[in-house]
Design a protein around this motif. Structure first.
Motif, PDB file in Angstrom:
ATOM      1  N   ALA A 426       7.943  40.164  -5.830  1.00  0.00           N
ATOM      2  CA  ALA A 426       9.261  39.830  -6.382  1.00  0.00           C
ATOM      3  C   ALA A 426       9.309  40.360  -7.803  1.00  0.00           C
ATOM      4  O   ALA A 426       8.496  39.973  -8.641  1.00  0.00           O
ATOM      5  CB  ALA A 426       9.486  38.321  -6.365  1.00  0.00           C
ATOM      6  N   PHE A 427      10.257  41.247  -8.075  1.00  0.00           N
ATOM      7  CA  PHE A 427      10.299  41.953  -9.356  1.00  0.00           C
ATOM      8  C   PHE A 427      11.670  41.797 -10.005  1.00  0.00           C
ATOM      9  O   PHE A 427      12.701  41.829  -9.338  1.00  0.00           O
ATOM     10  CB  PHE A 427       9.981  43.436  -9.152  1.00  0.00           C
ATOM     11  CG  PHE A 427       8.716  43.668  -8.374  1.00  0.00           C
ATOM     12  CD1 PHE A 427       7.474  43.424  -8.948  1.00  0.00           C
ATOM     13  CD2 PHE A 427       8.763  44.114  -7.055  1.00  0.00           C
ATOM     14  CE1 PHE A 427       6.310  43.628  -8.241  1.00  0.00           C
ATOM     15  CE2 PHE A 427       7.600  44.316  -6.336  1.00  0.00           C
ATOM     16  CZ  PHE A 427       6.361  44.073  -6.936  1.00  0.00           C
ATOM     17  N   ALA A 428      11.638  41.654 -11.338  1.00  0.00           N
ATOM     18  CA  ALA A 428      12.890  41.447 -12.069  1.00  0.00           C
ATOM     19  C   ALA A 428      12.837  42.169 -13.401  1.00  0.00           C
ATOM     20  O   ALA A 428      11.763  42.442 -13.942  1.00  0.00           O
ATOM     21  CB  ALA A 428      13.124  39.957 -12.297  1.00  0.00           C
ATOM     22  N   TYR A 429      14.022  42.460 -13.908  1.00  0.00           N
ATOM     23  CA  TYR A 429      14.149  43.013 -15.256  1.00  0.00           C
ATOM     24  C   TYR A 429      15.393  42.422 -15.887  1.00  0.00           C
ATOM     25  O   TYR A 429      16.515  42.639 -15.400  1.00  0.00           O
ATOM     26  CB  TYR A 429      14.239  44.541 -15.225  1.00  0.00           C
ATOM     27  CG  TYR A 429      14.417  45.145 -16.593  1.00  0.00           C
ATOM     28  CD1 TYR A 429      13.406  45.036 -17.550  1.00  0.00           C
ATOM     29  CD2 TYR A 429      15.588  45.806 -16.949  1.00  0.00           C
ATOM     30  CE1 TYR A 429      13.560  45.577 -18.813  1.00  0.00           C
ATOM     31  CE2 TYR A 429      15.752  46.350 -18.208  1.00  0.00           C
ATOM     32  CZ  TYR A 429      14.730  46.229 -19.131  1.00  0.00           C
ATOM     33  OH  TYR A 429      14.876  46.758 -20.391  1.00  0.00           O
ATOM     34  N   SER A 430      15.216  41.625 -16.929  1.00  0.00           N
ATOM     35  CA  SER A 430      16.323  40.942 -17.609  1.00  0.00           C
ATOM     36  C   SER A 430      17.206  40.181 -16.626  1.00  0.00           C
ATOM     37  O   SER A 430      18.430  40.185 -16.735  1.00  0.00           O
ATOM     38  CB  SER A 430      17.156  41.943 -18.414  1.00  0.00           C
ATOM     39  OG  SER A 430      16.384  42.468 -19.477  1.00  0.00           O
ATOM     40  N   GLY A 431      16.577  39.543 -15.648  1.00  0.00           N
ATOM     41  CA  GLY A 431      17.297  38.731 -14.680  1.00  0.00           C
ATOM     42  C   GLY A 431      17.732  39.468 -13.442  1.00  0.00           C
ATOM     43  O   GLY A 431      17.987  38.857 -12.397  1.00  0.00           O
ATOM     44  N   ARG A 432      17.830  40.771 -13.530  1.00  0.00           N
ATOM     45  CA  ARG A 432      18.239  41.585 -12.380  1.00  0.00           C
ATOM     46  C   ARG A 432      17.091  41.677 -11.379  1.00  0.00           C
ATOM     47  O   ARG A 432      15.934  41.835 -11.758  1.00  0.00           O
ATOM     48  CB  ARG A 432      18.622  42.971 -12.879  1.00  0.00           C
ATOM     49  CG  ARG A 432      18.759  44.040 -11.802  1.00  0.00           C
ATOM     50  CD  ARG A 432      18.809  45.421 -12.429  1.00  0.00           C
ATOM     51  NE  ARG A 432      18.675  46.489 -11.451  1.00  0.00           N
ATOM     52  CZ  ARG A 432      18.373  47.746 -11.750  1.00  0.00           C
ATOM     53  NH1 ARG A 432      18.175  48.078 -13.024  1.00  0.00           N
ATOM     54  NH2 ARG A 432      18.271  48.657 -10.812  1.00  0.00           N
ATOM     55  N   ARG A 433      17.396  41.557 -10.102  1.00  0.00           N
ATOM     56  CA  ARG A 433      16.365  41.746  -9.090  1.00  0.00           C
ATOM     57  C   ARG A 433      16.162  43.237  -8.851  1.00  0.00           C
ATOM     58  O   ARG A 433      17.120  43.970  -8.620  1.00  0.00           O
ATOM     59  CB  ARG A 433      16.739  41.060  -7.768  1.00  0.00           C
ATOM     60  CG  ARG A 433      15.638  41.197  -6.688  1.00  0.00           C
ATOM     61  CD  ARG A 433      15.991  40.401  -5.445  1.00  0.00           C
ATOM     62  NE  ARG A 433      17.157  40.943  -4.762  1.00  0.00           N
ATOM     63  CZ  ARG A 433      17.128  41.948  -3.878  1.00  0.00           C
ATOM     64  NH1 ARG A 433      15.982  42.546  -3.589  1.00  0.00           N
ATOM     65  NH2 ARG A 433      18.244  42.363  -3.306  1.00  0.00           N
ATOM     66  N   LEU A 434      14.923  43.673  -8.938  1.00  0.00           N
ATOM     67  CA  LEU A 434      14.597  45.073  -8.706  1.00  0.00           C
ATOM     68  C   LEU A 434      14.131  45.263  -7.269  1.00  0.00           C
ATOM     69  O   LEU A 434      13.150  44.637  -6.853  1.00  0.00           O
ATOM     70  CB  LEU A 434      13.487  45.531  -9.659  1.00  0.00           C
ATOM     71  CG  LEU A 434      13.801  45.460 -11.158  1.00  0.00           C
ATOM     72  CD1 LEU A 434      12.574  45.882 -11.967  1.00  0.00           C
ATOM     73  CD2 LEU A 434      15.005  46.332 -11.507  1.00  0.00           C
ATOM     74  N   PRO A 435      14.795  46.104  -6.496  1.00  0.00           N
ATOM     75  CA  PRO A 435      14.324  46.380  -5.138  1.00  0.00           C
ATOM     76  C   PRO A 435      12.903  46.940  -5.174  1.00  0.00           C
ATOM     77  O   PRO A 435      12.555  47.729  -6.064  1.00  0.00           O
ATOM     78  CB  PRO A 435      15.325  47.430  -4.625  1.00  0.00           C
ATOM     79  CG  PRO A 435      16.551  47.232  -5.460  1.00  0.00           C
ATOM     80  CD  PRO A 435      16.046  46.824  -6.808  1.00  0.00           C
ATOM     81  N   ASN A 436      12.098  46.538  -4.227  1.00  0.00           N
ATOM     82  CA  ASN A 436      10.705  46.966  -4.218  1.00  0.00           C
ATOM     83  C   ASN A 436      10.564  48.480  -4.101  1.00  0.00           C
ATOM     84  O   ASN A 436       9.628  49.066  -4.645  1.00  0.00           O
ATOM     85  CB  ASN A 436       9.952  46.261  -3.090  1.00  0.00           C
ATOM     86  CG  ASN A 436       9.854  44.770  -3.321  1.00  0.00           C
ATOM     87  OD1 ASN A 436      10.516  44.226  -4.205  1.00  0.00           O
ATOM     88  ND2 ASN A 436       9.038  44.080  -2.547  1.00  0.00           N
ATOM     89  N   ASN A 437      11.494  49.105  -3.393  1.00  0.00           N
ATOM     90  CA  ASN A 437      11.455  50.566  -3.288  1.00  0.00           C
ATOM     91  C   ASN A 437      11.564  51.206  -4.675  1.00  0.00           C
ATOM     92  O   ASN A 437      10.887  52.190  -4.981  1.00  0.00           O
ATOM     93  CB  ASN A 437      12.611  51.072  -2.408  1.00  0.00           C
ATOM     94  CG  ASN A 437      12.579  50.492  -1.005  1.00  0.00           C
ATOM     95  OD1 ASN A 437      11.542  50.040  -0.542  1.00  0.00           O
ATOM     96  ND2 ASN A 437      13.720  50.502  -0.340  1.00  0.00           N
TER      97      ASN A 437
END
Length: 536
Positions: A426-437
């Protein structure tokens, strides 16, 4: 002396403690906001729907729910091809959700303690700590539930609460000098360590209750169990250093995702960096021995085939650089000819506090090194500065780093592909969810940016990894993966599975030297790997 079986049991308890430091504030925050009730009613929901319903920051909501999956209280299914993440209740959910309110006072302690000095023992936190000690004893002395699953979950939560009460305290004691030989080998009175002996004895009495100290009259002495944890104080350090972030989970998940972002020149707000560096230096020392064979191999070669020196990117407290110098000096051919062929040592770090600590530690160790600012995400800038300021060519150095590549600053991949990630993270940047791809694509871009500087001697890298949450849930007490996922997920860091990291490295044309590959533990639960990545 503790038996191997007992040591294994105590190590398991330590892992439960780390789980608790991140699970309690996460689970309780979701409970407070009604997310757990929502999931109980819906049975399953996609992350986009959950986040929309609660007007939450999808990236951090995803991290939070995955923490509960890693504890076995939810199930996650992830479809990277279509970028779908679904969470559903399981046979443990209802019973786990019913116990989560027991976290209340421990979580309030975490939040309350943030108002006080992080390096001092103060009266007010002691009073709240004393209240929590009493509650812990009450919970621990309750009869077991007839329901086996509920009984197991209650014990799990009790271990978590124990971790909140012991972890920060152990770190504070370790950083304050209580684990000096004087205290570890002889009996002592509370006032010998703290002027307010009466308050301090409250804490020591709790450790006595846990069996970490024995008490005779008004003196205390470490037991073998207590020494086990005291000697591993640094193992708590990194997780505890992120408590400033966990005090603000409500805002991170449901409010301003940038609430803890520090401005230019301001100290970091999400982590106690001094504590983080202290914990990293101690906890990572166990891995240093495994890199010795790489250093000995490289610096035993003919001098024309050796690196001119070593660059430690993300030098932390300088412990790794100091270890590298000692190995080369004492155990290699190069060490015998340092007068004729001096060893260039460079410590680089993004954080000014880490640079300050590194300089002080290397001076104390009488080791000459360049200590410079550097950004893991900008090797070109680092190379330029080294050349312009010191006449050092980055190509001529062995590049090493410990637990840093996942902490690169996020940037959008320059190109996109039809990649289907194999990561469950599970990855995020400034609250945004980053797709694993996208995270995999970014990792490829990152490794490609370093590749030009690795052609001669490669990259010696110790890296941290995640595990599938279902695998973590099946191995509670055997892995610190939950703590890693939470501390790194909420702070915009990108730890992928060991297999994913190596696959992307190969895609970048960097292959692990077979003779210098290690993983810890050496099983499917590996959360740390050591590799010498060399160009194909």
């Amino acid at each position: 002396m503790l038996s191997k079986e007992t040591q294994s049991q105590l190590r398991s308890r330590l892992f439960y403690h780390l789980d608790g430091l991140v699970t309690a504030p996460t689970a309780y925050t979701l409970y407070e906001k009604g997310v757990l009730d929502y999931l109980s009613k819906e049975k399953e929901a996609e992350i986009t729907a959950i986040s929309s319903h609660f007007k939450a920051n999808e990236g951090y909501m995803n991290v939070a729910l995955r923490v509960l999956c890693s504890q076995g209280w939810l199930d996650q299914s992830i479809d990277n091809k279509n970028d779908h993440v679904i969470f559903r209740v399981n046979e443990n959910s209802e019973k786990a959700f019913s116990v989560i309110p027991q976290y209340e006072n421990a979580v309030k302690l975490i939040r309350y303690s943030g108002d006080f000095h992080p390096r001092k023992f103060e009266k007010e936190p002691f009073l709240m700590l004393e209240k929590n000690f009493a509650l812990y004893k009450k919970y621990s002395e309750e009869p077991l539930a007839d329901d086996e699953v509920l009984s197991r979950i209650k014990e799990q939560v009790l271990h978590h609460i124990e971790g909140i009460l012991t972890g920060p305290t152990v770190v504070l004691l370790g950083m304050s000098g209580m684990f000096h030989k004087y205290f570890m080998e002889a009996s002592f009175r509370a006032e010998e360590f703290h002027a307010d002996g009466k308050s301090f004895s409250v804490m020591l009495d709790f450790f006595n209750y846990l069996g970490w100290f024995s008490k005779k009259n008004e003196t205390y002495q470490f037991t073998e169990k207590g020494l086990f944890f005291a000697k591993r104080a640094s193992a708590y350090g990194v997780t505890v250093s992120y408590l400033p972030m966990f005090r603000h989970l409500d805002a991170l998940i449901f409010g301003d995702p940038k609430v803890l972002k520090a401005g230019p020149g301001e100290p970091e707000r999400h982590v106690d960096r001094e504590m983080n560096v202290w914990g990293s230096g101690g906890a990572h020392a166990a891995y240093f021995k495994k890199v010795d064979e790489v250093l000995i191999d490289l610096f035993n070669r003919p001098i024309e085939d050796q690196p001119r020196g070593v660059l430690d990117m993300g030098c932390g407290n300088g412990a790794f650089l100091e270890h590298i110098f000692e190995v080369i000096e004492q155990r290699t051919i190069r060490g015998k000819i340092l007068d004729e062929h001096p060893l260039i040592l460079v410590g680089a770090d993004f954080n000014q506090a880490a640079l300050k600590v590194t300089r002080a530690n290397l001076i104390q160790a009488d080791i000459w090194a360049k200590v410079v600012w550097g950004d893991i995400s900008r090797p070109d800038l680092l190379a330029e500065n080294l050349k312009d300021d010191y006449g050092i060519d980055l190509h001529d150095l062995l590049n090493v780093r410990t637990f840093l590549d996942h902490n690169r600053i996020w940037s959008e991949p320059e190109t996109t592909s039809k990649r289907v990630s194999k990561s469950t993270g599970a990855f995020a940047y400034s609250g945004r969810r980053l797709p694993n791809n996208l995270v995999e694509e970014n990792l490829l871009m990152h490794l490609n940016s370093w590749k030009p500087y690795l052609k001669k001697f490669g990259l010696l890298v110790i890296e941290l990894h995640t595990l599938d949450s279902a695998l973590t849930a099946k191995n509670l007490g055997k892995t610190p993966a939950t703590a890693y996922d939470a501390t790194h997920g909420f702070s915009d860091q990108f730890i992928v599975e060991a297999e994913v990291f190596q696959a992307v490295a190969r895609e970048a044309g960097l292959v692990p030297a077979e003779a210098h590959h290690s993983r810890f533990p050496d099983s499917e639960l590996a959360t740390v790997t050591i590799n010498l990545l060399i160009p194909e």
